[in-house]
Design an enzyme around this catalytic site. Structure first.
Site, mmCIF file in Angstrom:
data_model
loop_
_atom_site.group_PDB
_atom_site.id
_atom_site.type_symbol
_atom_site.label_atom_id
_atom_site.label_comp_id
_atom_site.label_asym_id
_atom_site.label_seq_id
_atom_site.Cartn_x
_atom_site.Cartn_y
_atom_site.Cartn_z
ATOM 1 N N GLU A 123 0.827 -1.210 0.000
ATOM 2 C CA GLU A 123 0.000 0.000 0.000
ATOM 3 C C GLU A 123 0.864 1.265 0.000
ATOM 4 O O GLU A 123 0.503 2.282 -0.587
ATOM 5 C CB GLU A 123 -0.912 0.019 1.238
ATOM 6 C CG GLU A 123 -1.896 -1.131 1.302
ATOM 7 C CD GLU A 123 -2.454 -1.376 2.701
ATOM 8 O OE1 GLU A 123 -3.508 -2.037 2.807
ATOM 9 O OE2 GLU A 123 -1.851 -0.927 3.713
ATOM 10 N N ASP A 157 -12.003 -6.240 -1.160
ATOM 11 C CA ASP A 157 -12.810 -7.458 -1.069
ATOM 12 C C ASP A 157 -14.170 -7.129 -0.464
ATOM 13 O O ASP A 157 -14.318 -6.124 0.235
ATOM 14 C CB ASP A 157 -12.090 -8.505 -0.213
ATOM 15 C CG ASP A 157 -11.690 -7.956 1.150
ATOM 16 O OD1 ASP A 157 -10.588 -7.374 1.256
ATOM 17 O OD2 ASP A 157 -12.492 -8.058 2.094
#
Ligand code: SAH
Length: 335
Positions: A22, A213
């Site tokens: 990230e 997700d």
């Protein structure tokens, strides 16, 4: 003005990030320099970078890795809160702290893979501490409100919602019930812990989370997370850039809500198997509607919202991502 929206302009921002996957796109995009020698106590695994964006001083800290277990990222609450505390001790309190990263989203609240959310409020969903007066129970949830930044969310094209944190990637039925009762849109593993430190140190805080997700979807979380981590981290990079450029030199109060919401307050229940008895359903106390702020300030000089081409195939839950030559426009392809 409130403590959440202080009366000074935003000149220094601190980003806390859990995973190297990230943080790398952020370091690259902003051309950040790693701070060396490490500003942290010897042995602390955290890594810090510094740079400048649109006149803002930007510090980015990553929680590092644990060499004992295959060098995994130091995800979850303990590392995130200590990392932030150490960063504030090293660099001083910023004008805004952002817990930036990836997260699960609830389809039942409208989240899709590739969406980015700005927190309206952060809670914990696995700290269950019943007590007679209810104080400890509510302490457990935490209820950390973010400054109400509805105009900022619309300006940079992100949704807003409640972000719920625990130390687990999965969720037991009780977790799902408590997240539902708080009107949760986003589930992840750091935001509320960082928010607690910020509240304690009077640092304005928001979470900016990119959905990898779908918590109440058909795909196994880990597989879906891994399939989408890279693309979602790129979406996060673009939205972080837009956010920083928007708030640079402005008062956070200028970005307060205009009364409209971009996410429903009380999403339908995530699909949960039969849950053990849960505490009485609680009202979704989304801080966006209850915070007193100075709404009379004119909005910042508004740039025309950027066109963001999006190709959607809702039958799938994986995303691919390409950023345009201007570095701002991008395409999310559901593949
Ligand atoms: N397999 C990964 C595990 C990372 S844990 C690894 O190799 O490191 C997941 C990270 O992404 C955490 O930092 C968490 O904040 C975020 N996250 C993404 N989806 C999540 C979900 N559905 N629930 C909880 N956290 C999630």
């Amino acid at each position: 003005m409130t403590a959440l929206t202080p009366p000074s302009a935003v000149k220094r921002v601190l980003l806390v990030v859990a995973m190297e996957q990230e943080v790398r796109p952020l370091v690259q995009r902003f051309g950040l320099e790693q701070i060396q020698p490490s500003p942290f106590l010897r042995g602390a695994p955290f890594v810090a970078w510094m740079g400048e964006v649109e006149g803002l001083v930007l510090h980015v800290v990553w929680c590092g890795r644990d060499p004992r277990f295959g060098n995994v990222n130091n995800v979850a609450t303990t590392a995130a809160s200590v990392c932030l505390y150490a960063a504030v001790a090293a660099f001083g309190a910023p004008d805004l702290c952002i817990s930036a990263g990836t997260a699960g989203g609830f389809a039942s609240s409208g989240a899709r893979v590739g969406d980015v959310y700005l927190s309206s409020k952060c809670v914990f969903h696995s700290r269950r501490i019943p007590d007679a007066a209810g104080h400890l129970e509510e302490y457990g949830f935490g209820h950390y409100r973010s400054p109400p930044l509805g105009k900022l969310a619309s300006h940079i094209g992100v949704k807003t919602g409640v972000v719920s944190t625990s130390d687990s990637l999965d969720a037991v039925p009780m977790d799902l019930e408590l997240m539902r009762s708080e009107g949760t849109s986003i589930k992840e593993m750091e935001a509320a812990a960082v928010a607690w430190v910020c509240q304690t140190l009077s640092v304005p805080f928001v979470a900016l989370k990119s959905v990898t997700d779908i918590v109440d979807g058909p795909r196994a979380t880990r597989e879906e997370f891994e399939a989408n981590l890279e693309a979602a981290s790129l979406v996060l990079q673009v939205k972080t850039d837009a956010l920083l450029r928007a708030v640079a030199g402005t008062l956070l109060a200028q970005w307060a809500n205009d009364g409209s919401r971009t996410a429903p307050a009380a999403p339908a229940a995530p699909a949960a198997p039969a849950a053990p008895a849960a505490p009485a359903a609680r009202r979704a106390t989304d801080g966006t509607t209850t915070t007193a702020t100075n709404n009379s300030a004119p909005p910042p000089a508004a740039e025309a919202p950027r066109a963001i081409p999006t190709v959607v195939d809702s039958s799938s839950s994986s995303v691919a991502m390409s950023i345009g030559p201007d570095g701002q426009s991008f395409e999310v392809l559901r593949v």
